[in-house]
Design a protein around this motif. Structure first.
Motif, PDB file in Angstrom:
ATOM      1  N   UNK A 132       0.998  -1.003   0.141  1.00 43.72           N
ATOM      2  CA  UNK A 132       0.166   0.125   0.054  1.00 43.72           C
ATOM      3  C   UNK A 132       0.993   1.396  -0.144  1.00 43.72           C
ATOM      4  N   UNK A 133       0.088   2.765  -0.229  1.00 40.28           N
ATOM      5  CA  UNK A 133       0.901   3.341  -0.073  1.00 40.28           C
ATOM      6  C   UNK A 133       0.842   3.880   1.435  1.00 40.28           C
ATOM      7  N   UNK A 134       0.418   3.682   2.044  1.00 42.89           N
ATOM      8  CA  UNK A 134       0.640   3.970   3.826  1.00 42.89           C
ATOM      9  C   UNK A 134       1.748   3.311   4.363  1.00 42.89           C
ATOM     10  N   UNK A 135       2.658   3.576   5.226  1.00 44.61           N
ATOM     11  CA  UNK A 135       3.345   3.191   6.309  1.00 44.61           C
ATOM     12  C   UNK A 135       2.749   2.831   7.593  1.00 44.61           C
ATOM     13  N   UNK A 136       3.678   2.697   8.546  1.00 44.91           N
ATOM     14  CA  UNK A 136       3.518   2.190  10.021  1.00 44.91           C
ATOM     15  C   UNK A 136       5.243   2.440  10.532  1.00 44.91           C
ATOM     16  N   UNK A 137       5.627   2.948  11.371  1.00 42.62           N
ATOM     17  CA  UNK A 137       6.466   3.525  12.204  1.00 42.62           C
ATOM     18  C   UNK A 137       6.686   3.343  13.481  1.00 42.62           C
ATOM     19  N   UNK A 138       7.441   2.872  13.647  1.00 44.15           N
ATOM     20  CA  UNK A 138       8.236   2.701  15.609  1.00 44.15           C
ATOM     21  C   UNK A 138       9.039   3.552  15.950  1.00 44.15           C
ATOM     22  N   UNK A 139       9.228   3.792  16.863  1.00 47.64           N
ATOM     23  CA  UNK A 139      10.731   5.094  17.117  1.00 47.64           C
ATOM     24  C   UNK A 139      11.789   4.526  16.046  1.00 47.64           C
ATOM     25  N   UNK A 140      12.525   3.454  15.757  1.00 51.68           N
ATOM     26  CA  UNK A 140      13.648   2.445  14.939  1.00 51.68           C
ATOM     27  C   UNK A 140      12.864   2.415  13.884  1.00 51.68           C
ATOM     28  N   UNK A 141      12.030   2.268  13.254  1.00 52.86           N
ATOM     29  CA  UNK A 141      11.706   1.812  11.877  1.00 52.86           C
ATOM     30  C   UNK A 141      10.212   2.319  11.119  1.00 52.86           C
ATOM     31  N   UNK A 142      10.448   1.914   9.863  1.00 57.29           N
ATOM     32  CA  UNK A 142       9.012   2.210   9.254  1.00 57.29           C
ATOM     33  C   UNK A 142       9.081   0.877   8.035  1.00 57.29           C
ATOM     34  N   UNK A 143       8.090   1.195   7.731  1.00 58.93           N
ATOM     35  CA  UNK A 143       7.638  -0.208   6.706  1.00 58.93           C
ATOM     36  C   UNK A 143       6.529   0.097   6.006  1.00 58.93           C
ATOM     37  N   UNK A 144       6.149  -0.207   4.868  1.00 59.24           N
ATOM     38  CA  UNK A 144       4.781   0.037   3.834  1.00 59.24           C
ATOM     39  C   UNK A 144       4.682  -0.942   3.760  1.00 59.24           C
ATOM     40  N   UNK A 145       2.656  -0.909   4.067  1.00 61.70           N
ATOM     41  CA  UNK A 145       2.420  -1.926   4.557  1.00 61.70           C
ATOM     42  C   UNK A 145       1.550  -2.640   3.833  1.00 61.70           C
ATOM     43  N   UNK A 146       2.306  -4.321   4.083  1.00 60.81           N
ATOM     44  CA  UNK A 146       2.268  -4.794   2.180  1.00 60.81           C
ATOM     45  C   UNK A 146       0.750  -5.037   2.118  1.00 60.81           C
ATOM     46  N   UNK A 147       0.236  -5.408   0.572  1.00 66.11           N
ATOM     47  CA  UNK A 147      -0.714  -5.562   0.355  1.00 66.11           C
ATOM     48  C   UNK A 147      -1.342  -7.093  -0.115  1.00 66.11           C
ATOM     49  N   UNK A 148      -0.166  -7.281  -0.703  1.00 63.26           N
ATOM     50  CA  UNK A 148      -0.540  -9.337  -1.382  1.00 63.26           C
ATOM     51  C   UNK A 148       1.194  -9.720  -0.386  1.00 63.26           C
ATOM     52  N   UNK A 149       1.262 -10.784  -0.062  1.00 62.15           N
ATOM     53  CA  UNK A 149       2.290 -11.454   0.679  1.00 62.15           C
ATOM     54  C   UNK A 149       1.753 -12.931   0.469  1.00 62.15           C
ATOM     55  N   UNK A 150       2.924 -13.771   0.268  1.00 61.91           N
ATOM     56  CA  UNK A 150       3.403 -14.587  -0.261  1.00 61.91           C
ATOM     57  C   UNK A 150       3.937 -15.864   0.976  1.00 61.91           C
ATOM     58  N   UNK A 151       3.719 -17.399   1.873  1.00 62.88           N
ATOM     59  CA  UNK A 151       4.206 -18.065   2.059  1.00 62.88           C
ATOM     60  C   UNK A 151       5.032 -18.340   1.865  1.00 62.88           C
ATOM     61  N   UNK A 152       6.025 -18.634   2.280  1.00 66.03           N
ATOM     62  CA  UNK A 152       7.739 -18.799   2.269  1.00 66.03           C
ATOM     63  C   UNK A 152       7.612 -20.853   1.781  1.00 66.03           C
ATOM     64  N   UNK A 153       6.734 -21.238   2.625  1.00 67.37           N
ATOM     65  CA  UNK A 153       6.177 -22.579   2.859  1.00 67.37           C
ATOM     66  C   UNK A 153       5.109 -22.850   2.244  1.00 67.37           C
ATOM     67  N   UNK A 154       4.219 -23.545   0.841  1.00 64.54           N
ATOM     68  CA  UNK A 154       3.921 -24.353   1.011  1.00 64.54           C
ATOM     69  C   UNK A 154       2.537 -25.164   1.411  1.00 64.54           C
ATOM     70  N   UNK A 155       1.047 -24.715   1.833  1.00 66.34           N
ATOM     71  CA  UNK A 155       0.362 -25.040   2.922  1.00 66.34           C
ATOM     72  C   UNK A 155      -0.516 -26.092   1.630  1.00 66.34           C
ATOM     73  N   UNK A 156      -0.225 -27.025   2.606  1.00 66.20           N
ATOM     74  CA  UNK A 156      -1.058 -28.225   1.699  1.00 66.20           C
ATOM     75  C   UNK A 156      -2.266 -27.745   1.749  1.00 66.20           C
ATOM     76  N   UNK A 157      -3.500 -27.587   0.105  1.00 61.88           N
ATOM     77  CA  UNK A 157      -5.260 -27.536   0.766  1.00 61.88           C
ATOM     78  C   UNK A 157      -5.416 -28.610   0.925  1.00 61.88           C
ATOM     79  N   UNK A 158      -7.133 -28.528   1.458  1.00 63.42           N
ATOM     80  CA  UNK A 158      -7.365 -29.269   2.132  1.00 63.42           C
ATOM     81  C   UNK A 158      -8.142 -30.234   0.988  1.00 63.42           C
TER      82      UNK A 158
END
Length: 183
Positions: A48-74
């Motif tokens: 997203x264009x939106x960021x969140x901050x802590x006193x020592x860190x800033x990150x843009x909010x993820x809008x799409x992420x993928x898992x690093x480990x595959x999860x077997x579907x039901x």
């Protein structure tokens, strides 16, 4: 003006870049997403264009992420009220109405009917009351389609017909990507 941070869920994809589920769409809150990023469990694919901050860190909010480990579907869908509604496309199987939905035992419990995929159907309250504990022939109602045990694929296909209320533009490249392209 940017959107409130609470309105920034992340679409969660499996390691093969398919949504973990289509309906309900696999979404995480921004807090769960940031935690997964810091724990190294996901890759950020879009933000997203939106960021969140802590006193020592800033990150843009993820809008799409993928898992690093595959999860077997039901392999088999859970027998839930929601999945019965999804199988029946959120419509009464007697009249087609989509309001005030409940479920009905085609063979009434009072006559030995069980609560199973092939005996439960979606019904609106008026049709359910009209049928009551009677057999279909006695009630004068007719089923539009017989209840059946759906596959996970059938439920996912039905789910694609009911998009959620909120779809962020960054999700478009990842949703329905396995659908056939129009010529």
């Amino acid at each position: 003006m940017s959107q409130p941070v609470g309105a920034c869920p992340a679409l969660v994809l499996n390691a093969d870049y398919r949504p973990l589920s289509y309906f309900p769409l696999s979404l995480w809150s921004w807090q769960d997403t940031i935690k997964a990023v810091f724990l190294g469990r996901v890759n950020i694919l879009s933000e997203y264009d939106r960021t969140v901050r802590s006193p020592s860190f800033e990150i843009r909010l993820p809008s799409v992420v993928s898992l690093k480990t595959y999860v077997q579907p039901a392999r088999h869908p859970a027998f839930t009220r929601f999945n019965v509604f999804l199988r029946d496309r959120f419509a009464c199987q007697y009249c087609g109405d989509g309001d005030d939905l409940t479920f009905d035992h085609v063979l009434p419990r009072s006559r030995g009917g069980r609560t199973t995929w092939d005996n439960i159907t979606t019904a609106c309250s008026p049709c359910n009351l009209r049928k009551g504990g009677r057999m279909l022939k006695e009630s004068g109602l007719h089923l539009r389609s017989r209840p059946y045990v759906p596959t996970v694929g059938q439920l996912q296909e039905n789910g694609r017909s009911f998009p959620p209320n909120y779809l962020h533009d960054s999700w478009n490249d990842f949703l329905y990507w396995d659908a056939e392209l129009e010529a």
